[in-house]
Write a protein that holds these residues in place. Sequence first.
Motif, mmCIF file in Angstrom:
data_model
loop_
_atom_site.group_PDB
_atom_site.id
_atom_site.type_symbol
_atom_site.label_atom_id
_atom_site.label_comp_id
_atom_site.label_asym_id
_atom_site.label_seq_id
_atom_site.Cartn_x
_atom_site.Cartn_y
_atom_site.Cartn_z
ATOM 1 N N VAL A 103 10.534 -2.461 -5.078
ATOM 2 C CA VAL A 103 9.603 -1.194 -4.144
ATOM 3 C C VAL A 103 9.443 -0.215 -4.174
ATOM 4 O O VAL A 103 8.877 0.048 -2.647
ATOM 5 C CB VAL A 103 9.911 -2.632 -1.715
ATOM 6 C CG1 VAL A 103 9.302 -3.367 -2.328
ATOM 7 C CG2 VAL A 103 11.099 -1.691 -1.912
ATOM 8 N N GLU A 104 9.422 0.350 -4.575
ATOM 9 C CA GLU A 104 9.555 1.864 -5.285
ATOM 10 C C GLU A 104 7.893 2.547 -5.613
ATOM 11 O O GLU A 104 7.309 1.709 -6.014
ATOM 12 C CB GLU A 104 9.662 2.217 -6.904
ATOM 13 C CG GLU A 104 10.101 3.454 -6.868
ATOM 14 C CD GLU A 104 11.330 3.683 -8.193
ATOM 15 O OE1 GLU A 104 11.283 2.986 -8.722
ATOM 16 O OE2 GLU A 104 9.970 4.865 -9.036
ATOM 17 N N VAL B 157 0.909 -1.463 0.490
ATOM 18 C CA VAL B 157 0.206 -0.504 0.366
ATOM 19 C C VAL B 157 1.101 1.353 -0.181
ATOM 20 O O VAL B 157 1.786 1.339 0.035
ATOM 21 C CB VAL B 157 -0.957 0.005 1.140
ATOM 22 C CG1 VAL B 157 -1.838 -1.607 1.363
ATOM 23 C CG2 VAL B 157 -0.099 0.020 2.697
ATOM 24 N N GLY B 158 0.296 2.002 -0.202
ATOM 25 C CA GLY B 158 1.216 3.567 -0.433
ATOM 26 C C GLY B 158 0.679 4.252 1.086
ATOM 27 O O GLY B 158 0.257 3.906 1.942
ATOM 28 N N GLU B 159 2.242 5.106 1.658
ATOM 29 C CA GLU B 159 2.330 5.646 3.007
ATOM 30 C C GLU B 159 0.662 6.254 3.277
ATOM 31 O O GLU B 159 1.215 6.040 4.291
ATOM 32 C CB GLU B 159 3.587 6.984 2.320
ATOM 33 C CG GLU B 159 3.886 7.697 2.969
ATOM 34 C CD GLU B 159 4.973 6.876 3.953
ATOM 35 O OE1 GLU B 159 5.876 6.633 3.184
ATOM 36 O OE2 GLU B 159 5.271 6.349 5.530
ATOM 37 N N GLN B 160 0.088 6.431 2.960
ATOM 38 C CA GLN B 160 -0.910 7.530 3.275
ATOM 39 C C GLN B 160 -2.198 6.159 3.662
ATOM 40 O O GLN B 160 -3.285 6.096 4.294
ATOM 41 C CB GLN B 160 -2.206 8.679 1.907
ATOM 42 C CG GLN B 160 -2.914 7.098 1.340
ATOM 43 C CD GLN B 160 -1.990 6.729 -0.310
ATOM 44 O OE1 GLN B 160 -0.526 6.557 -0.107
ATOM 45 N NE2 GLN B 160 -2.544 6.746 -1.060
ATOM 46 N N THR C 124 9.699 -2.378 3.910
ATOM 47 C CA THR C 124 10.046 -2.445 2.622
ATOM 48 C C THR C 124 11.239 -3.493 2.474
ATOM 49 O O THR C 124 11.573 -4.418 1.127
ATOM 50 C CB THR C 124 10.285 -1.613 1.645
ATOM 51 O OG1 THR C 124 10.867 -0.267 2.450
ATOM 52 C CG2 THR C 124 8.368 -1.263 1.280
ATOM 53 N N ASP C 125 12.283 -3.527 2.774
ATOM 54 C CA ASP C 125 13.621 -3.463 2.639
ATOM 55 C C ASP C 125 13.831 -5.390 3.046
ATOM 56 O O ASP C 125 14.084 -5.932 2.427
ATOM 57 C CB ASP C 125 14.811 -3.552 3.919
ATOM 58 C CG ASP C 125 14.921 -2.052 3.731
ATOM 59 O OD1 ASP C 125 14.875 -1.173 2.774
ATOM 60 O OD2 ASP C 125 15.876 -1.522 4.267
ATOM 61 N N ASP C 126 12.455 -5.474 3.976
ATOM 62 C CA ASP C 126 12.653 -7.333 4.144
ATOM 63 C C ASP C 126 11.829 -8.095 2.851
ATOM 64 O O ASP C 126 11.665 -8.498 2.569
ATOM 65 C CB ASP C 126 11.484 -7.515 5.748
ATOM 66 C CG ASP C 126 12.269 -6.719 6.541
ATOM 67 O OD1 ASP C 126 13.037 -6.770 7.444
ATOM 68 O OD2 ASP C 126 11.543 -6.588 7.386
ATOM 69 N N VAL C 127 10.595 -7.163 2.349
ATOM 70 C CA VAL C 127 9.529 -7.531 1.116
ATOM 71 C C VAL C 127 10.755 -8.193 -0.167
ATOM 72 O O VAL C 127 11.203 -8.970 0.102
ATOM 73 C CB VAL C 127 9.268 -6.532 0.680
ATOM 74 C CG1 VAL C 127 8.744 -6.794 -0.900
ATOM 75 C CG2 VAL C 127 7.865 -6.012 2.017
ATOM 76 N N ARG C 128 12.243 -6.928 -0.029
ATOM 77 C CA ARG C 128 13.692 -7.192 -1.435
ATOM 78 C C ARG C 128 13.968 -8.358 -0.452
ATOM 79 O O ARG C 128 14.600 -9.727 -1.891
ATOM 80 C CB ARG C 128 14.162 -6.213 -1.031
ATOM 81 C CG ARG C 128 13.376 -5.037 -1.547
ATOM 82 C CD ARG C 128 13.208 -4.617 -3.062
ATOM 83 N NE ARG C 128 15.146 -4.985 -3.467
ATOM 84 C CZ ARG C 128 14.949 -5.523 -4.872
ATOM 85 N NH1 ARG C 128 14.003 -6.455 -5.474
ATOM 86 N NH2 ARG C 128 16.834 -5.156 -5.038
ATOM 87 N N ARG D 75 6.683 -2.365 -13.826
ATOM 88 C CA ARG D 75 7.094 -1.095 -12.181
ATOM 89 C C ARG D 75 7.552 -2.231 -11.041
ATOM 90 O O ARG D 75 8.419 -0.986 -10.058
ATOM 91 C CB ARG D 75 6.765 -0.342 -12.438
ATOM 92 C CG ARG D 75 6.341 0.964 -13.733
ATOM 93 C CD ARG D 75 5.545 1.981 -13.185
ATOM 94 N NE ARG D 75 4.204 2.295 -13.121
ATOM 95 C CZ ARG D 75 3.435 2.660 -13.876
ATOM 96 N NH1 ARG D 75 3.729 2.782 -15.402
ATOM 97 N NH2 ARG D 75 2.381 2.766 -14.123
ATOM 98 N N ARG D 76 6.391 -2.907 -10.759
ATOM 99 C CA ARG D 76 6.795 -3.640 -9.794
ATOM 100 C C ARG D 76 7.710 -5.030 -9.541
ATOM 101 O O ARG D 76 8.308 -5.047 -8.648
ATOM 102 C CB ARG D 76 5.016 -3.812 -9.258
ATOM 103 C CG ARG D 76 5.012 -5.108 -8.146
ATOM 104 C CD ARG D 76 5.340 -3.610 -6.943
ATOM 105 N NE ARG D 76 4.676 -2.422 -6.367
ATOM 106 C CZ ARG D 76 5.530 -1.555 -5.928
ATOM 107 N NH1 ARG D 76 6.317 -0.929 -5.732
ATOM 108 N NH2 ARG D 76 4.495 0.218 -6.234
ATOM 109 N N VAL D 77 7.762 -5.210 -10.960
ATOM 110 C CA VAL D 77 8.757 -6.402 -11.032
ATOM 111 C C VAL D 77 9.111 -6.187 -12.113
ATOM 112 O O VAL D 77 8.283 -6.415 -13.425
ATOM 113 C CB VAL D 77 6.972 -8.119 -11.367
ATOM 114 C CG1 VAL D 77 8.382 -8.884 -11.778
ATOM 115 C CG2 VAL D 77 6.494 -8.429 -10.233
#
Length: 400
Positions: A137-138, A96-99, A125-129, A301-303
């Motif tokens: 994760v941009e 999800v976005g920051e908001q 997000t580091d854990d996701v990577r 953009r995500r993959v």
Amino acid sequence: MSAPQPADAVVIGGGVIGAAIAYHLGLSGLGRVVLCDQGRTAAQGATSRSGGLLRLHHTASPDIALTARSLPVFENWAEVIGGDCGYRRTGFVMLVGEQHTDALRENCERVGAFAGHRRSEVIGTDDVRTLYPGLSVEGVGAAAYEPEGGYADPAATAGALFTAARRLGVSPSEGVRAERVVERSGAVTGVQTSIGLIESPLVILASGAWGSAPAAHLGIQIPVIARRIGLAQASLPGAGRRGSPVSVPTCVDDTTGGYFRPEGLDRFYFGVPSNPDVRLDHDVAPLTPQEVDAAVAAISRRVPAAAKAPLVGTRSGLDGYTPDRRPVVGAAGPEGLYLALGFSGGGFKLAPAVAELAVREITEGGAVIGKAAQELLEPYRPQRFLGGRPIVPEAPYDHM
Ligand SMILES: Cc1cc2nc3c(=O)[nH]c(=O)nc-3n(C[C@H](O)[C@H](O)[C@H](O)COP(=O)(O)OP(=O)(O)OC[C@H]3O[C@@H](n4cnc5c(N)ncnc54)[C@H](O)[C@@H]3O)c2cc1C
């Protein structure tokens, strides 16, 4: 036309919902259960085209409660139903976005409340990577991780349900279109079909995008709109292999409105936003090159590896959408009519729980199945639209 056939229950619709309901009716020992589909079972509607993503994370409590009851069935399919549903545990990630960071946390807490030891936890997000190096994760503000999330094979799932139902005496009738539910003195007496009358005191409409049309003359008009939705599949060696540099989870990405999952070890499925219009009397049009190209550009953009991954196939299908994008489950109109339709693009993962609860309600009655179980279906009643009680997510995102 043949002479009227007698039955104790007729299920209209042979998708995963109808298959699961027929199976549970068979288990209940109700008697002669007929399931009819206007086409081939598990082929005509949404089920065979579905992505089969399995997750607990939702933005409304009723959906979390049903998926929490369904997921263990997928996980233990061979013991519970028999056969193979193709369940594969890949882990599920919600982006999800920051908001929406606070909403994500709230939804994870709700999963914990409904699903006990099963986790949906906020991770960095580091854990996701680290877990899935194939993801960028941009633009991601926060992420939730469910280790038990993954996918199953929808056609195999429906097939296994049919096999189990047949063993219990259920007889599927293909190429049989239900024209109208027949009623006398306020009670259902059967269904007029394209090959004749089936006499039955119980009729369950599990007709997906086709909605409540066979009961329209009885004043049953559920707001269900048929929409076309699609998926594309690309070759991506390593996509489903933990530790591979392109490994991806089963994922819903609210920052883009996209979703995707690995398929086996070396392929990758992703959602394709497509022209939603359909005509119910025509087969669904395949995805166009323009629709697929736009989806590849967005998903890359995500993959990032998806940008160069060769396409190997597409799927398009139609599902019935209700105004609050949640299914309709419950009795309506004359005694003996029950609806389970309009699963709004998310019915696959709910099927085991919906069918089990619906059949217990139908055959045992509310008092017997207990308040707690019945309350799980209460938010989905057909009457909620007339009564102005749509399901409203407690902690929504942009696309959920
Ligand atoms: C591309 C795509 C991706 C999806 N991805 C996911 C996902 O990842 N996770 C998830 O949970 N869900 C997903 N879904 C949604 C999910 O697949 C559906 O919600 C679910 O399959 C609905 O099952 P169903 O049995 O209600 O409907 P269907 O599978 O559409 O079955 C309804 C059946 O009723 C029959 N029928 C209708 N009217 C009549 C009649 N009058 N007489 C006789 N037969 C009739 C039809 O022929 C049809 O076979 C996706 C759907 C699509 C199309």
